[in-house]
Design an enzyme around this catalytic site. Structure first.
Site, short mmCIF file in Angstrom:
data_model
loop_
_atom_site.label_atom_id
_atom_site.label_comp_id
_atom_site.label_asym_id
_atom_site.label_seq_id
_atom_site.Cartn_x
_atom_site.Cartn_y
_atom_site.Cartn_z
N ASP A 88 0.90 5.08 -0.42
CA ASP A 88 0.13 6.32 -0.54
C ASP A 88 0.76 7.19 -1.62
OD1 ASP A 88 -1.89 5.94 1.35
OD2 ASP A 88 -0.53 6.42 2.99
N HIS A 113 0.85 -1.19 0.00
CA HIS A 113 0.00 0.00 0.00
C HIS A 113 0.89 1.24 0.00
CE1 HIS A 113 -3.48 2.50 0.81
NE2 HIS A 113 -2.76 3.13 1.71
N ASP A 160 -8.00 1.79 1.84
CA ASP A 160 -7.74 2.87 2.79
C ASP A 160 -8.35 4.16 2.28
OD1 ASP A 160 -6.76 4.46 4.80
OD2 ASP A 160 -4.75 4.62 3.97
N HIS A 217 -6.57 9.75 -1.53
CA HIS A 217 -7.30 9.71 -0.26
C HIS A 217 -6.56 10.33 0.93
CE1 HIS A 217 -5.14 5.72 0.11
NE2 HIS A 217 -4.92 6.26 1.29
#
Length: 1084
Positions: A275, A273, A385, A598
């Site tokens: 970001d 993951h 997320d 996000h």
């Protein structure tokens, strides 16, 4: 014969005497002993750790290093970096400052003594992220640092050829770090294998139920291993592994462990993951992606069962552009079925704040990218997320070709526990997707024993299905799954088959394989439970408000793109010399969707990220302005008046509207009713749907608005629809004259600014907590004055000192009630904000009773409670809305409009718009400085309806003034704007007019072109009821198709031909169910 005789004593071998006492094991003592066997600290020189390394060499004859420290925090790519001068360096040196980059040229020669070692590797630990490159510039593996993923397994031919070999390491300093390892290392692979064996069996000893035989057996196995181990003795290590095999099986060092033919319950998939921006800028993410994905490609070569799942088309595009060799490795692994792209979106985006079209473009861009690079679209929407889930996501997923949805974040709820693991999530229009939330409650699992165990223990849908996904791997630059994690899962599977009790985990399948099985189960009659509407996240509610300028830019950009695409479409179809700027539009949408990420759009990134977004938005607005100018020029309109032009206003909305606007004084000459400033005068402009209007600078008789002083502390602003009394700077009365109804409850005040302490439990930029409302403090205005007295516009200026360093100026205004103008009381605010951990809101108590308020959301509206009957109701003390929120009862209601805000709350009959926050982490300057925003009170007859939807859209996209030549040019421009028109007003909103993605004249390549030209029309039902309308065009339409948002033709739609005043038109009848999104393609 019968018995009765005496038995003869027999010796069965069981000892008669025992002089060796044995006590009961004291569980906690033995558990601590087990931990010490692999712990760091006082025993690491005599426990298993003492044997992790067979040999190590870091001497200057074998390891030579040089460094190039890049100036100005630049991030050069390989071929730029190696052209520079490198200087000698060594272990123990420190490097910085934060965000700097350092390139190392390393030459190693493996010592002769290591040639017979099973494996030799290079260990590098700078306590920061790094990337290993071959001498010819191919990035081969990322290194994490801080003891994590510090090894690079170089080609094993190096250990025997005796030659020097050169490679490079790019080090990213996200702080000031010291280089602690740069060594040639021969690891003891059997000792490492025993370490993993012991780890998992030790976890079983601790985490299996203390009353189970499996836990006790695990304890005995671990104890036997500790007793058998002899420091420095390799034979003892091998014996220890034999003991471990009694509990976890023989094949735990091989992918054969998964080939037992037994049915698994937990399906593991690797993930990283990353970001797209958070505590680092976009540019750093580009490197994180390359490091992490190169590492996973290498792991796939070492572990045949390893599968890696990764989303975000933007990250793939960056890799393709900046690291083409690594991208080709990824593409190869995709074709092998090991590297599995997923998600179908441009980034893992926020779903609260983007518009409906913004969400659609996420899927359009993402799916088209994946199809163009890898040959197929995604089937599963992947969003582990994010901070809440729009109620329209299931519909948009289905319209983007995806039937499944994976997420996890709701496990973070801090009030209520979400009740399902696997379920059908149903959108506002009735569309559904099959959703799975891993019961391990993470998307960055460490692949621990406990992660596998929780996959059953916390599964909430066992009545329907007992399987789950386990998503594991280091995230955010950690590089994804590690060898250690994959090895641990092998042991877990071996334990399940050998001993039992632990859910059986499996590696080697894809996420889509998992959902395929679930869909077959549903199709076979095993129906999953349902959840209707939004998946409200009971945490991170502050993200509706934080970084307000960033959110304002997003609203502006999305609205600009709507007009831009419509005008560019009509110009490209109607004006031969105008070329539709497809590449520019794609680039602009890609940037908008990038900033939907996000953490970016919600406001939870570091300050550096918002410097980047400010630059991106500035470029976007400049480019958009230029495209709109070229399109309007082509339509016969100009921004500059002269003696031969007349002022016109352009309405790009599908309904008639009247607004007060400003026009240049030279347009009005001496004929005007009210000046706005030295350069402009007020005018009333009335426009038909998709039309032009002429502004009137002189009001008709009797139509006026006034502002008057009533007494020492009160003022009255009034037109034919509204009468507002402002006392001491606050609205104390608002009468809706068509019903002669007071809007504000007796003794209450509207437009009241209120301040709250804003100190959440954990994450400042993310959260606002339920107790913040207990700290409410009213702000008292300091001065009030009449700014404009009418007759076209009346306004009061209210100035409020918030604190020593902060102030706000609010203009309360009302326009003349002509046509559709003058229907709301507007508040225009300019604020200088310099607070710390405070939250500013504005309140509107209204004399309306309803247990639900209505809020605009993407492609529709959603109702939420105004009470706190249950904890589920109370949890929604702060919610997300878009351009409007409404509280209505039978016959009457009030809508609160805004031009850039998203946080809202309705408690009882008090409506509260969130304006600005002041968190200090992770951006210590978040929201500090100057801001401007608008909001309005809009009373209306009847329940919330089309008037609210239309008025809010108009409020966000005011009429624009252009100039055209008299006569033919004006008629021509009017005709162009009516290229496609809506003939019947309803709750259907025509939201998008654009060119077809693959029209042959404008295609940018990558996917098959479509012959001819086409226009895409996207519309939605906005209020929650079946509706119909008629679209009309005089374009030469050959066929009409209903499509999805990817513009695949689904079915052909019949259309009719009519003639009006000698001109042929085509009409298309459209019907939509409640909250349906429908896309139509006109083939020309």
């Amino acid at each position: 014969m019968g018995g009765g005789g005496r038995s003869t004593p027999q010796d069965n071998g069981y000892p008669q005497l025992n002089f060796t006492p044995k006590g009961t094991q004291i569980r906690n003592i033995y558990q601590d002993r087990i931990k010490n066997f692999t712990a760091t600290g006082q025993y690491e020189k005599v426990n298993l750790r003492s044997m992790f390394t067979s040999d190590r060499e870091a001497g200057g004859d074998y390891v030579k290093m040089e460094v190039y420290s890049v100036p100005d925090l630049a991030r050069p790519l390989f071929h730029e970096a190696i052209k520079n001068k490198f200087k000698p360096t060594s272990k123990g040196q420190s490097f910085g400052p934060s965000w700097s980059t350092h390139w190392f040229r390393i030459t190693i020669t493996v010592p002769e003594r290591m040639k017979d070692q099973e494996r030799v590797q290079f260990n590098w630990d700078s306590n920061s992220e790094a990337f290993v490159y071959t001498e010819d510039g191919e990035g081969v593996q990322g290194l994490t640092g801080g003891g994590e993923r510090v090894e690079w397994i170089f080609p094993q031919s190096w250990k025997t050829d005796g030659k020097p070999h050169t490679f490079y390491v790019e080090m990213a300093c996200n702080g000031i770090f010291q280089l602690s390892q740069a060594d040639i290392v021969a690891p003891n692979l059997e000792a490492w294998g025993l370490y993993i064996d012991f780890w998992i069996i030790g976890d079983a000893s601790r985490e299996f139920p203390a009353t189970s035989w499996e836990a006790h057996a695990a304890t005995q196995v671990c104890n036997d291993i500790v007793n058998t181990f002899i420091p420095g003795n390799q034979e003892s290590v091998l014996k220890c592994r034999e003991i471990a095999a009694k509990y976890i099986g023989e094949n735990v060092s091989s992918p054969k462990v998964y080939e037992t033919g037994t049915d698994p319950l937990v399906f593991g998939t690797g993930h990283c993951h990353i970001d797209t921006a958070w505590l680092w800028p976009f540019d750093e993410t580009k490197r994180k992606v390359a490091r992490s994905w190169a590492t996973q490609c290498k792991l796939m070569d070492l572990y045949p069962e390893h599968r890696f799942t990764c989303s975000s088309a933007q990250q793939y595009k960056w890799l393709e552009k900046y690291y083409p060799k690594t991208f080709e490795r990824v593409r190869q692994k995709v074709h092998e079925g090991k590297f599995q792209y997923i998600g179908g979106s441009w980034v893992e985006h926020d779903t609260n704040v983007p518009s409906g079209e913004g969400l659609s473009r996420q899927f359009l861009l993402g799916q088209r990218f994946f199809q163009s690079r890898f040959g197929a679209r995604c089937q599963t929407f992947w969003l582990p997320d994010t901070f809440g889930y729009s109620a329209q996501l299931p519909q948009l997923c289905r319209l983007a070709g995806m039937t499944r949805f994976f997420t996890q974040k709701l496990s973070w709820n801090n009030i209520n526990t979400f009740p399902h693991t696997t379920f059908n999530w149903i959108s506002l229009d009735g569309s559904q997707v099959l959703c799975h939330m891993p019961p391990s409650e993470t998307y960055t699992a460490e692949a621990h024993f406990g992660d596998v165990k929780r996959s059953m223990e916390k599964h909430k849908s066992l009545d329907q299905d007992n399987t789950s996904l386990l998503v594991f791997g280091k995230g955010d630059g950690g590089g994804g799954p590690t060898m250690e994690q994959i090895e641990k899962l092998r042991r877990c599977r071996g334990m399940s088959d050998k001993t039992g009790l632990l859910p059986r985990v499996h590696m080697g399948n894809s996420v889509d394989d998992f959902f395929d099985r679930l869909e077959k189960k549903e199709a076979g009659g095993d129906k999953f439970v349902t959840w209707y509407g939004e998946l409200y996240f009971e945490l991170h509610r502050g993200t509706y408000t934080t970084q307000s300028n960033n959110k304002k830019s997003n609203r502006r950009a999305e609205i600009m793109m709507r007009d831009l695409e419509m005008l560019a479409t009509y110009a490209s179809i109607r004006v031969p010399t105008f070329t539709y700027p497809k590449q520019d539009i794609d680039d602009m949408w890609e940037d908008i969707c990038l900033m939907h990420f996000h953490d970016c759009l919600p406001g939870t990134c570091i300050e550096m990220v918002y410097r980047d977004t400010d630059r991106l938005y500035a470029t976007l607005f400049k480019k958009g302005k230029d495209i709109i100018k070229r399109a309007t020029d082509a339509l016969g309109l100009t921004n500059t008046p002269d003696a031969g032009t007349q002022a016109v206003v352009m309405n790009t909305h599908g309904w008639k509207r009247t607004e007060v606007i400003k026009v240049p004084r030279q347009v009005a000459a001496a004929n005007y009713s009210q000046a706005a400033d030295n350069d402009t005068v007020y005018a009333v402009a009335e426009c038909d749907a998709y039309g032009l209007g002429s502004p009137a600078t002189v009001l008709s008789s009797g139509a006026a608005v006034t502002a008057k002083k009533a007494d020492d502390s009160s003022y009255v602003i009034q037109n034919d629809l509204l009468k507002a009394t402002v006392s001491n700077g606050i609205v104390t009365s608002l009468i809706f004259l068509p019903q002669n109804r007071e809007v504000i409850p007796k003794g209450r005040k509207a437009g009241q600014l209120v301040m709250f302490d804003d100190q959440p439990l954990y994450w400042q930029a993310w959260d606002v907590e339920v107790y913040h409302t207990e700290t409410r403090k009213e702000l008292n205005p300091g001065s009030v004055s009449i700014l404009e007295a009418g007759p076209v516009r009346a306004a009061l200026l209210v100035e409020t000192q918030i604190s020593e360093n902060s102030w706000i100026k609010t203009t309360i205004s009302l326009e003349a009630a002509i046509g559709g103008a003058g229907t709301y009381l507007a508040f225009d605010s300019e604020i200088e904000w310099r607070e710390t951990m405070k939250f500013l809101k504005v309140e509107f108590p209204v004399d309306v009773v309803n247990t639900e308020a209505t809020y605009e959301t993407q492609y529709g509206a959603i109702r939420r409670p105004t009470h706190y009957n249950t904890t589920w109701d109370m949890a929604k003390f702060e919610v997300c809305c878009h351009k409007w929120a409404d509280l209505s009862e039978h016959g009457f209601g009030v809508s609160i409009l805004n031009d850039c805000k998203y946080g809202f709350a309705t408690a009882g009959n008090t409506m509260r718009l969130s304006l600005i926050r002041s968190p200090k982490a992770p951006d210590g300057n978040a929201d500090m400085g100057r801001h401007s925003f608008r909001y309005a009170m809009y009373p209306h007859s009847g329940a919330v309806g089309e008037s609210t939807v239309h008025t809010a859209s108009d409020f966000n996209n005011p009429l624009q003034v252009y100039h055209s030549r008299y006569g033919a040019d004006t008629a021509r421009a009017q005709d162009f704007l009516n290229t496609v028109s809506v003939q019947k007003e309803s709750s259907i909103i025509l939201d998008v007019v654009k060119r077809g993605e693959d029209d042959e004249a404008i295609s940018v390549g990558g996917l098959p072109i479509r012959k001819g030209s086409s226009i895409i029309l996207r519309m939605y039902e906005s209020l929650g009821g079946r509706a119909s309308t008629v679209l009309r065009t005089k374009l030469p339409v050959k066929a009409v198709y209903k499509t999805n948002i990817l513009e695949d033709d689904l079915e052909e739609i019949k259309f009719s031909e009519i003639e009006i005043n000698g001109t042929a038109y085509h009409e298309i009848c459209v019907s939509l169910r409640a909250f349906e999104v429908q896309t139509i393609r006109l083939q020309l």
